[in-house]
Design an enzyme around this catalytic site. Sequence first.
Site, mmCIF file in Angstrom:
data_model
loop_
_atom_site.group_PDB
_atom_site.id
_atom_site.type_symbol
_atom_site.label_atom_id
_atom_site.label_comp_id
_atom_site.label_asym_id
_atom_site.label_seq_id
_atom_site.Cartn_x
_atom_site.Cartn_y
_atom_site.Cartn_z
ATOM 1 C CD1 TRP A 11 -2.387 -1.769 0.043
ATOM 2 C CD2 TRP A 11 -3.304 -0.923 1.906
ATOM 3 N NE1 TRP A 11 -3.609 -2.373 0.224
ATOM 4 C CE2 TRP A 11 -4.192 -1.866 1.364
ATOM 5 C CE3 TRP A 11 -3.656 -0.266 3.089
ATOM 6 C CZ2 TRP A 11 -5.427 -2.173 1.951
ATOM 7 C CZ3 TRP A 11 -4.879 -0.566 3.670
ATOM 8 C CH2 TRP A 11 -5.758 -1.506 3.108
ATOM 9 C CE LYS A 12 4.519 1.201 -4.330
ATOM 10 N NZ LYS A 12 5.113 1.637 -5.584
ATOM 11 C CG HIS A 96 9.674 -0.910 -2.655
ATOM 12 N ND1 HIS A 96 9.763 0.271 -3.338
ATOM 13 C CD2 HIS A 96 8.667 -1.607 -3.223
ATOM 14 C CE1 HIS A 96 8.831 0.288 -4.283
ATOM 15 N NE2 HIS A 96 8.153 -0.839 -4.230
ATOM 16 C CD GLU A 166 8.284 -4.234 -6.708
ATOM 17 O OE1 GLU A 166 7.059 -4.313 -6.851
ATOM 18 O OE2 GLU A 166 8.821 -3.471 -5.903
ATOM 19 N N GLY A 172 4.602 1.929 -10.946
ATOM 20 C CA GLY A 172 3.670 3.051 -10.978
ATOM 21 C C GLY A 172 3.616 3.789 -12.301
ATOM 22 N N GLY A 232 1.423 -2.661 -6.245
ATOM 23 C CA GLY A 232 1.298 -1.377 -5.571
ATOM 24 C C GLY A 232 -0.096 -0.802 -5.765
ATOM 25 N N GLY A 233 -0.210 0.099 -6.724
ATOM 26 C CA GLY A 233 -1.459 0.826 -6.966
ATOM 27 C C GLY A 233 -2.705 -0.048 -7.001
HETATM 28 P P1 PGA Z 1 2.887 -0.568 -8.822
HETATM 29 O O1 PGA Z 1 3.964 -0.706 -7.633
HETATM 30 O O2 PGA Z 1 2.109 -1.870 -8.847
HETATM 31 O O3 PGA Z 1 2.035 0.607 -8.427
HETATM 32 O O4 PGA Z 1 3.642 -0.367 -10.080
HETATM 33 C C1 PGA Z 1 4.616 -1.908 -7.374
HETATM 34 C C2 PGA Z 1 5.546 -1.774 -6.208
HETATM 35 O O5 PGA Z 1 6.259 -0.747 -6.109
HETATM 36 O O6 PGA Z 1 5.631 -2.663 -5.358
#
Ligand code: PGA
Length: 249
Positions: A11-12, A96, A166, A172, A232-233
Amino acid sequence: MPLRPLIAGNWKMNGLRGSVAEVERLKSKLDGSTPACDLLICPPATLIMALAEAAKGSAIAIGAQDCHTAQSGAHTGDISAEMVADAGGAYVIVGHSERRSDHGESSALVKAKAEAALGQGLVAIVCVGETEAEKDAGRTIDVVTEQVRASLPVNAAADSVVIAYEPVWAIGTGRTPTTEDVKETHAAIRAELKSLIGDEGETIRILYGGSVKPGNAAELLAVPDVNGALVGGASLKAEDFWGIAAACA
Ligand code: PGA
């Protein structure tokens, strides 16, 4: 035997108390059933306890996005692996790319954090990935295998470590590598793991992360040596996250 996939949500720095409802929604989608993959949500530290409470009795695990190398002490603003475990977390993301870049974290530090996590019985999700400049220079495999080598904790095993590949430029951005490129990089990570820890390296899960969404999850998860996704998103809404998990079926 194929490895059981892990679909992990990161979720950051997103989510307030009301976001607990997303876990409730996810739980109701599961409806007591066992999904075809392991499910994990890593909210900000402020929500670990509330989400762990909400997820109780379901197949959803909760984790943290980082931990300190030390168990306790004078480290203002940090949280320890012991605190994550105490709050009900079972996993912790370490290394990360946003921490590697925002906080200048080196692979040596990431390795120490992963070891702290293992010491508390948590599963460490160790992130690696190349920048766009490194990709353009044809250095993806070198960069990523070096990060794996330098970040992998001592005593890494299938039940204590997950690798997340990643590409920094895919996070993102809505861009993803070709499935051929994902296949090549995951194969290189698998080979690196085997050379480092032997047969155990066959059983450590390697997640792909970077712009995973319901629409591309099935294609990415079908790539050899892709054993799940770090999302993430698209993990912020139960509907999207569930759409990705459904691609594991
Ligand atoms: P994202 O992020 O799915 O929004 O691209 C992935 C992450 O940073 O773990």
